[in-house]
Design a protein around this motif. Structure first.
Motif, mmCIF file in Angstrom:
data_model
loop_
_atom_site.group_PDB
_atom_site.id
_atom_site.type_symbol
_atom_site.label_atom_id
_atom_site.label_comp_id
_atom_site.label_asym_id
_atom_site.label_seq_id
_atom_site.Cartn_x
_atom_site.Cartn_y
_atom_site.Cartn_z
ATOM 1 N N LEU A 194 27.257 80.257 40.593
ATOM 2 C CA LEU A 194 28.674 80.393 40.255
ATOM 3 C C LEU A 194 29.288 79.014 39.984
ATOM 4 N N SER A 195 29.984 78.872 38.866
ATOM 5 C CA SER A 195 30.685 77.618 38.547
ATOM 6 C C SER A 195 32.101 77.939 38.079
ATOM 7 N N PHE A 196 33.081 77.251 38.635
ATOM 8 C CA PHE A 196 34.453 77.364 38.143
ATOM 9 C C PHE A 196 35.288 76.238 38.742
ATOM 10 N N THR A 197 36.455 76.029 38.153
ATOM 11 C CA THR A 197 37.392 75.015 38.647
ATOM 12 C C THR A 197 38.741 75.685 38.887
ATOM 13 N N VAL A 198 39.346 75.390 40.024
ATOM 14 C CA VAL A 198 40.687 75.900 40.318
ATOM 15 C C VAL A 198 41.648 74.726 40.252
ATOM 16 N N ARG A 199 42.632 74.829 39.370
ATOM 17 C CA ARG A 199 43.471 73.667 39.066
ATOM 18 C C ARG A 199 44.790 73.666 39.839
ATOM 19 N N PRO A 200 45.324 72.444 40.052
ATOM 20 C CA PRO A 200 46.608 72.346 40.749
ATOM 21 C C PRO A 200 47.760 72.902 39.914
ATOM 22 N N GLY A 201 48.815 73.283 40.609
ATOM 23 C CA GLY A 201 50.031 73.734 39.922
ATOM 24 C C GLY A 201 49.976 75.170 39.455
ATOM 25 N N THR A 202 48.898 75.860 39.788
ATOM 26 C CA THR A 202 48.788 77.271 39.400
ATOM 27 C C THR A 202 48.358 78.097 40.606
ATOM 28 N N VAL A 203 48.666 79.390 40.523
ATOM 29 C CA VAL A 203 48.112 80.336 41.489
ATOM 30 C C VAL A 203 46.915 80.969 40.787
ATOM 31 N N THR A 204 45.744 80.789 41.367
ATOM 32 C CA THR A 204 44.528 81.341 40.763
ATOM 33 C C THR A 204 44.033 82.501 41.626
ATOM 34 N N GLY A 205 43.860 83.640 40.991
ATOM 35 C CA GLY A 205 43.394 84.831 41.698
ATOM 36 C C GLY A 205 41.890 84.938 41.601
ATOM 37 N N PHE A 206 41.281 85.400 42.684
ATOM 38 C CA PHE A 206 39.826 85.557 42.761
ATOM 39 C C PHE A 206 39.589 87.046 42.958
ATOM 40 N N LEU A 207 39.024 87.680 41.945
ATOM 41 C CA LEU A 207 38.959 89.134 41.919
ATOM 42 C C LEU A 207 37.508 89.581 41.865
ATOM 43 N N GLY A 208 37.217 90.654 42.546
ATOM 44 C CA GLY A 208 35.864 91.213 42.492
ATOM 45 C C GLY A 208 35.766 92.339 43.498
ATOM 46 N N GLU A 232 55.065 73.374 43.551
ATOM 47 C CA GLU A 232 55.093 72.008 44.104
ATOM 48 C C GLU A 232 53.894 71.197 43.633
ATOM 49 N N GLY A 233 53.015 71.825 42.848
ATOM 50 C CA GLY A 233 51.856 71.096 42.331
ATOM 51 C C GLY A 233 50.590 71.319 43.136
ATOM 52 N N ARG A 234 50.646 72.247 44.099
ATOM 53 C CA ARG A 234 49.444 72.476 44.913
ATOM 54 C C ARG A 234 48.470 73.413 44.191
ATOM 55 N N THR A 235 47.245 73.388 44.667
ATOM 56 C CA THR A 235 46.219 74.286 44.157
ATOM 57 C C THR A 235 46.195 75.502 45.086
ATOM 58 N N VAL A 236 46.447 76.676 44.541
ATOM 59 C CA VAL A 236 46.508 77.890 45.369
ATOM 60 C C VAL A 236 45.455 78.875 44.859
ATOM 61 N N PHE A 237 44.532 79.244 45.738
ATOM 62 C CA PHE A 237 43.409 80.105 45.357
ATOM 63 C C PHE A 237 43.383 81.287 46.314
ATOM 64 N N LEU A 238 43.588 82.483 45.804
ATOM 65 C CA LEU A 238 43.597 83.640 46.704
ATOM 66 C C LEU A 238 42.755 84.778 46.168
ATOM 67 N N SER A 239 42.127 85.487 47.095
ATOM 68 C CA SER A 239 41.362 86.668 46.682
ATOM 69 C C SER A 239 42.155 87.907 47.037
ATOM 70 N N SER A 240 41.894 88.975 46.300
ATOM 71 C CA SER A 240 42.537 90.248 46.615
ATOM 72 C C SER A 240 41.822 91.385 45.901
ATOM 73 N N HIS A 241 41.909 92.571 46.505
ATOM 74 C CA HIS A 241 41.463 93.777 45.800
ATOM 75 C C HIS A 241 42.642 94.412 45.073
ATOM 76 N N LEU A 242 43.848 93.981 45.417
ATOM 77 C CA LEU A 242 45.047 94.662 44.927
ATOM 78 C C LEU A 242 45.409 94.106 43.558
ATOM 79 N N MET A 243 44.878 94.757 42.536
ATOM 80 C CA MET A 243 44.940 94.167 41.203
ATOM 81 C C MET A 243 46.348 94.106 40.655
ATOM 82 N N SER A 244 47.145 95.139 40.920
ATOM 83 C CA SER A 244 48.493 95.108 40.355
ATOM 84 C C SER A 244 49.280 93.970 41.003
ATOM 85 N N GLU A 245 49.005 93.729 42.293
ATOM 86 C CA GLU A 245 49.634 92.605 42.979
ATOM 87 C C GLU A 245 49.186 91.292 42.358
ATOM 88 N N MET A 246 47.898 91.209 42.108
ATOM 89 C CA MET A 246 47.345 89.988 41.540
ATOM 90 C C MET A 246 47.986 89.716 40.193
#
Ligand SMILES: Nc1ncnc2c1ncn2[C@@H]1O[C@H](COP(=O)(O)OP(=O)(O)OP(=O)(O)O)[C@@H](O)[C@H]1O
Length: 305
Positions: free
Chosen positions: A20-34, A176-190
């Motif tokens: 697995l390769s990916f980059t999670v960037r600052p200043g965005t909310v990145t969702g991790f889905l699966g 605020e410029g932070r890197t935010v990475f969250l997983s969820s099953h709740l797709m509509s929320e994501m």
């Protein structure tokens, strides 16, 4: 910033994460889905330094987490229910955590304020609702004022108010410029929370793209039309790259043309329209078409969605 490069983790015969390769960037909310068992928790735990990769590397803010002198000031994590003594108050729990890592008491009060927990800080953690326990987990994750935040299923078990609170909170952290990475099953929320999506299935990367692109990439946008003259309109719209489906009497669904073009054709042919609506795919549809994993998704117990 989180960088994952060729991460593989095997548990015996099970490959939880597969190159697995990916980059999670600052200043965005990145969702991790699966789907369940896709390897999200394992990948997040590897990023946090809690799982040793079989191969590959993970870096947080430019370095392997183990190379940071004060990891909690680099990455804050919420990885499942933490071990909190139920007889302790939230404030006592956070003060103990702060003392262990050399953060002052003032920071404890700050994170209690940030997470809206001042009113319950003196109550024993054992009496907390799920929502309060999640807020406490977030407060703990923020103690070190980290640039990067990794949260595994932070909205699981929350009521709609709690979900909305978490959503706004995470968006504010990203702003605020932070890197935010969250997983969820709740797709509509994501769909409402994340700007960017990383989708995995069976440990492998399926998609890494802005939310809008994921949604737009799913089958073309459809246009729904209601008209008493459906047959004539369908014939007038027919073209090699256009599909016209009759979904009900007097109701068509069209892909390959936008609403403005359909309206113009209808006007030119004197076809009366009762309704003309552009329908973009939902994230659920996007996800299913991406993963081709309808069975896996349906196998997720309702309670965990
Ligand atoms: N400590 C472990 N020992 C053995 N197998 C494990 C371990 N941790 C995870 N696995 C297996 O690795 C695979 C990926 O699990 P993981 O928990 O990372 O997936 P997930 O996407 O987070 O799923 P969920 O949403 O259910 O937590 C699963 O098959 C799981 O059973």
């Amino acid at each position: 910033m989180i960088e994952v490069e060729h991460l593989t983790k095997r548990f015996g015969a099970t490959t939880a994460v597969d190159d697995l390769s990916f980059t999670v960037r600052p200043g965005t909310v990145t969702g991790f889905l699966g789907p369940n068992g896709a390897g999200k928790s394992t990948a997040m735990r590897a990023i946090a330094g809690l799982v040793r990769p079989t191969s590959g590397t993970t870096r947080v803010n430019g370095r392997p987490i183990a190379d940071h002198a004060a990891p909690l000031t680099e990455v804050g994590t919420l990885l499942g229910p933490g071990a909190v003594h139920p007889g302790r108050t939230a404030r006592a729990h956070l003060r103990a955590l702060a003392a262990t890592h050399g953060f002052g008491r003032a920071r404890v009060d700050e994170v209690l304020h940030l997470t809206g927990m001042e009113g319950v800080a003196k109550r024993r953690v054992g009496s907390y609702s799920m929502g309060m326990a999640q807020r406490l987990g977030l407060a703990a994750a923020l103690l070190g004022d980290p640039q990067t935040i990794v949260l595994d299923e932070p909205i699981n078990g929350l009521d709609p108010d709690g979900i909305m609170w978490v959503r706004h909170f995470l968006r504010a952290l990203a702003a605020e410029g932070r890197t935010v990475f969250l997983s969820s099953h709740l797709m509509s929320e994501m769909a409402q929370t994340a700007d960017h999506l990383i989708v995995i299935g069976r440990g492998r990367l399926i998609a890494d793209a802005p939310m809008q692109q994921v949604l737009a990439g799913v089958g073309a946008t459809r246009v729904g039309v209601k008209t008493p003259d459906a047959d004539r309109l369908a014939a007038a719209l027919a073209a090699p790259a256009v599909t016209v489906t009759s979904v009900a009497p007097g109701e068509l669904e069209i892909t390959g043309l936008d609403a403005a073009t359909i309206a113009a054709v209808a006007r030119d042919r004197g076809v009366l329209l009762h309704e003309l609506a552009t329908r973009t795919a939902s994230l659920e549809e996007a996800y299913l078409s991406l993963t081709d994993a309808a069975l896996e998704y349906q196998a997720v117990p309702a309670a965990t969605r």
